[in-house]
Design an enzyme around this catalytic site. Structure first.
Site, PDB file in Angstrom:
ATOM      1  N   ASP A 172       8.677   0.061  -4.215  1.00  0.00           N
ATOM      2  CA  ASP A 172       7.756  -1.029  -3.906  1.00  0.00           C
ATOM      3  C   ASP A 172       7.693  -1.938  -5.124  1.00  0.00           C
ATOM      4  OD1 ASP A 172       5.388  -2.554  -2.827  1.00  0.00           O
ATOM      5  OD2 ASP A 172       5.479  -0.941  -1.350  1.00  0.00           O
ATOM      6  N   HIS A 243       8.505  -6.465  -0.970  1.00  0.00           N
ATOM      7  CA  HIS A 243       8.047  -5.295  -1.730  1.00  0.00           C
ATOM      8  C   HIS A 243       9.140  -4.818  -2.693  1.00  0.00           C
ATOM      9  CE1 HIS A 243       4.169  -4.652   0.174  1.00  0.00           C
ATOM     10  NE2 HIS A 243       4.721  -4.880   1.354  1.00  0.00           N
ATOM     11  N   ASP A 309       8.612  -5.158   5.967  1.00  0.00           N
ATOM     12  CA  ASP A 309       7.289  -5.720   6.220  1.00  0.00           C
ATOM     13  C   ASP A 309       6.876  -6.679   5.113  1.00  0.00           C
ATOM     14  OD1 ASP A 309       7.160  -3.457   4.450  1.00  0.00           O
ATOM     15  OD2 ASP A 309       4.973  -3.548   4.599  1.00  0.00           O
ATOM     16  N   GLU A 310       5.890  -7.473   5.415  1.00  0.00           N
ATOM     17  CA  GLU A 310       5.197  -8.317   4.435  1.00  0.00           C
ATOM     18  C   GLU A 310       6.172  -9.012   3.478  1.00  0.00           C
ATOM     19  OE1 GLU A 310       0.883  -6.054   4.262  1.00  0.00           O
ATOM     20  OE2 GLU A 310       2.415  -5.478   2.808  1.00  0.00           O
ATOM     21  N   TRP A 451      -1.528   5.469   1.894  1.00  0.00           N
ATOM     22  CA  TRP A 451      -1.089   4.514   0.872  1.00  0.00           C
ATOM     23  C   TRP A 451      -1.956   4.719  -0.363  1.00  0.00           C
ATOM     24  CZ3 TRP A 451       3.344   2.356   2.176  1.00  0.00           C
ATOM     25  CH2 TRP A 451       3.656   2.241   3.539  1.00  0.00           C
ATOM     26  N   THR A 452      -1.333   4.660  -1.540  1.00  0.00           N
ATOM     27  CA  THR A 452      -2.008   5.180  -2.729  1.00  0.00           C
ATOM     28  C   THR A 452      -2.407   4.120  -3.750  1.00  0.00           C
ATOM     29  OG1 THR A 452       0.120   5.643  -3.812  1.00  0.00           O
ATOM     30  CG2 THR A 452      -0.852   7.414  -2.482  1.00  0.00           C
TER      31      THR A 452
END
Length: 536
Positions: A172, A243, A309-310, A451-452
């Site tokens: 990411d 990401h 995504d995104e 998700w962290t």
């Protein structure tokens, strides 16, 4: 019986007969079930101090396969002289062994004996089979790195709940967590950030300590082998084309150099959707083909997750390189350029006998026939994908994002997202009613995600994952009635026994009465979303 997930059929003997687990208990493992026997000796043997040696005399646990049973299904029959576990395949035998462990009581979940050496299994007959073949859990190790012993622990927790897919989110903006030998800077540079935002983007707090870590290729091989012994498939996620700032920080040529100075980009220290995305060049394609070549050698799973995504398009709109690529390919716009990215890697993976899966944004601009979709923005992406003939894993954030808070109380740590209680998760239905029977068959499974960004320790992860993962596991495994007809009081009663198992395993779950003082994080700002929008 407090079994979780609930089996398809369970019949208890009318008398008080039971099967003893003692010094005379042996395991008779037929060919193909040797791995289950090893697991029983390592887990139940450690908890009881019993050898559970190979043999056929005495109190016998017989492990068998029967091709007449469906994949992953099992029969568990307990009588006073013998205990039989028969599976449709070795995985089915393993899930039967997990049920046996639950029948033995919480003591069987410890790592060393703490009580009497003899345990007794009540005489029962269980017939069981899973509803879905993909029963998944995403562990985000990119935002906050989890050492491999934590990954092993979560593999064991998945196995204890009959979940069979570990989706490892490995890359990411905030970190690259897998060694790629051809590109060492991905971990030399991309695996480390200088500091970390505490809370979400609105928070003024920072942890000024550097953070990072990664798995060597031998670590990955070990993780994959450990999971395989427990009949769990590990699906890697390598994010493309958004990401990706950690990769760009390591190799600036991957970014949109004609728009920004990519040599100045660090590994991202905060959270949120990030404008720094991959440049659509041949250099980028070859780079990620090389990366995925090494990934495929490490992960035997059929599916490879590429994110998708995104991906903001602002830099592509300003980039002469990106605009030239759009013109060269005859594409309509930047959305079509992202679709081109995804289709390229779909073909590349298909040529190597694998399948691409990505978040539901990969539907935008059209999707190649073999690709599958993780539907996270509600149900709509999954519905569209299934209606178009694509396989779907349902993981809508409004339902099964376990980093979202469990209660609207002020003491919930870093409250983000929607309030989703244990009962809410238990009433989650993966197959939307808009699908007909043929389309519904494309819903190959479901997945809960953690998700962290706000979770900087395994204690914090435990708190949000459990007990809700137990409810999710029952949704994924058991053939439950419609959500409004589900017997939540029965599940809650079974959870009363299951909490003792989690205690024995050392899981720091959210207590039913709310967080303990040390589980709260006052002053760390989240982003509560009051209520929930209609599910679409």
């Amino acid at each position: 019986m407090d079994l979780i997930p609930a089996p398809t059929h369970l019949h208890e003997a009318s008398d008080s007969a039971s099967f003893p687990l003692d010094d005379s208990t042996v395991i008779d493992a037929a060919p193909g079930t040797e791995g289950v026997a090893r697991w029983l000796r390592s887990a139940v043997g450690a908890a009881t101090g019993l050898a559970l040696a190979p043999g056929s005399d005495g109190h016998v646990i017989r492990l068998r396969t029967d091709s007449g049973l469906a994949a992953e299904s099992y029969r568990l029959t307990v009588s006073s002289p013998a205990l039989d576990i028969t599976g449709g395949d070795p995985a089915g035998v393993f899930w039967g062994a997990q049920t046996l462990r639950q029948l033995l009581g919480p003591q069987a979940f410890r790592r060393a004996p703490v009580g009497a050496a003899t345990l007794r299994v009540p005489c029962v007959a269980v017939e069981d089979a899973p509803r879905f073949r993909w029963r998944g859990f995403l562990l985000d190790v990119a935002r906050h790195f989890m050492p491999k012993d934590v990954v092993f622990r979560y593999i064991d927790l998945l196995a204890a709940h009959k979940l069979n897919v570990l989706h490892l989110h490995l890359t990411d903006d905030q970190g690259w967590r897998i060694e790629i030998k051809r590109y060492p800077r991905l971990t030399e540079v991309g695996a480390w950030r200088t500091r970390t935002k505490v809370g979400l983007r609105e928070s003024p707090l920072w942890d000024e300590r550097p953070h990072g870590g990664y798995y060597t290729q031998d670590d990955i091989r070990e993780i994959v082998a450990y999971a395989a012994e427990r009949h769990i498939s590990v699906v890697p996620e390598i994010d493309i084309p958004g990401h990706s700032q950690a990769a760009i920080a390591a190799y600036p040529e991957l970014g949109n150099r004609d728009v920004i100075d990519t040599t100045t980009l660090p590994v991202l220290t905060s959270w949120g959707v990030n404008p720094n995305v991959l440049s659509p060049t041949d250099t980028t394609l070859r780079f990620y083909e090389d990366v995925l070549t090494e990934v495929l050698a490490l992960f035997p799973a059929t599916f490879v997750h590429i994110g998708g995504d995104e991906c903001p398009k602002e830099q592509w709109r300003r980039s002469q390189t990106a605009q030239a690529r759009i013109k060269e390919l005859g594409l309509a716009d930047e959305d079509a350029l992202q679709s081109w990215f995804i289709r390229h890697f779909d073909r590349w993976l298909t040529d190597r006998g694998r399948r691409l899966i990505g978040w539901d944004e990969i539907l935008e601009g059209g999707l190649a026939p073999g690709a599958a979709v993780s539907s996270w923005r509600g149900y709509s992406g999954g519905i569209a994908a299934a209606q178009a003939g694509h396989d779907v894993v349902m993981c809508p954030e409004q339902q099964v994002y376990l980093d979202h808070r469990q209660h609207d109380g002020a003491d919930e740590p870093v409250p983000i997202g929607y309030v989703r209680t244990l009962e809410d998760v238990y009433r989650f239905e993966p197959v939307p009613p808009q699908l007909d029977d043929e389309q519904a068959r494309h819903v190959i499974g479901t997945q809960a995600n953690i998700w962290t960004e706000t979770l900087d320790s395994v204690r914090a992860v435990d708190y949000l994952v459990f007990p809700r993962l137990a409810a999710f596991a029952e949704v994924a495994w058991s053939r439950l009635p419609a959500p409004e007809l589900r017997d939540y009081p029965d599940f809650a009663a079974r959870m009363a026994g299951h909490y003792a198992r989690l205690d024995a395993l050392g899981v720091e779950y959210r207590p039913p009465a709310g967080p303990y003082p040390w589980q709260r994080r006052p002053g760390v700002i989240g982003r509560p979303i009051e209520g929930a929008p209609p599910i679409v």
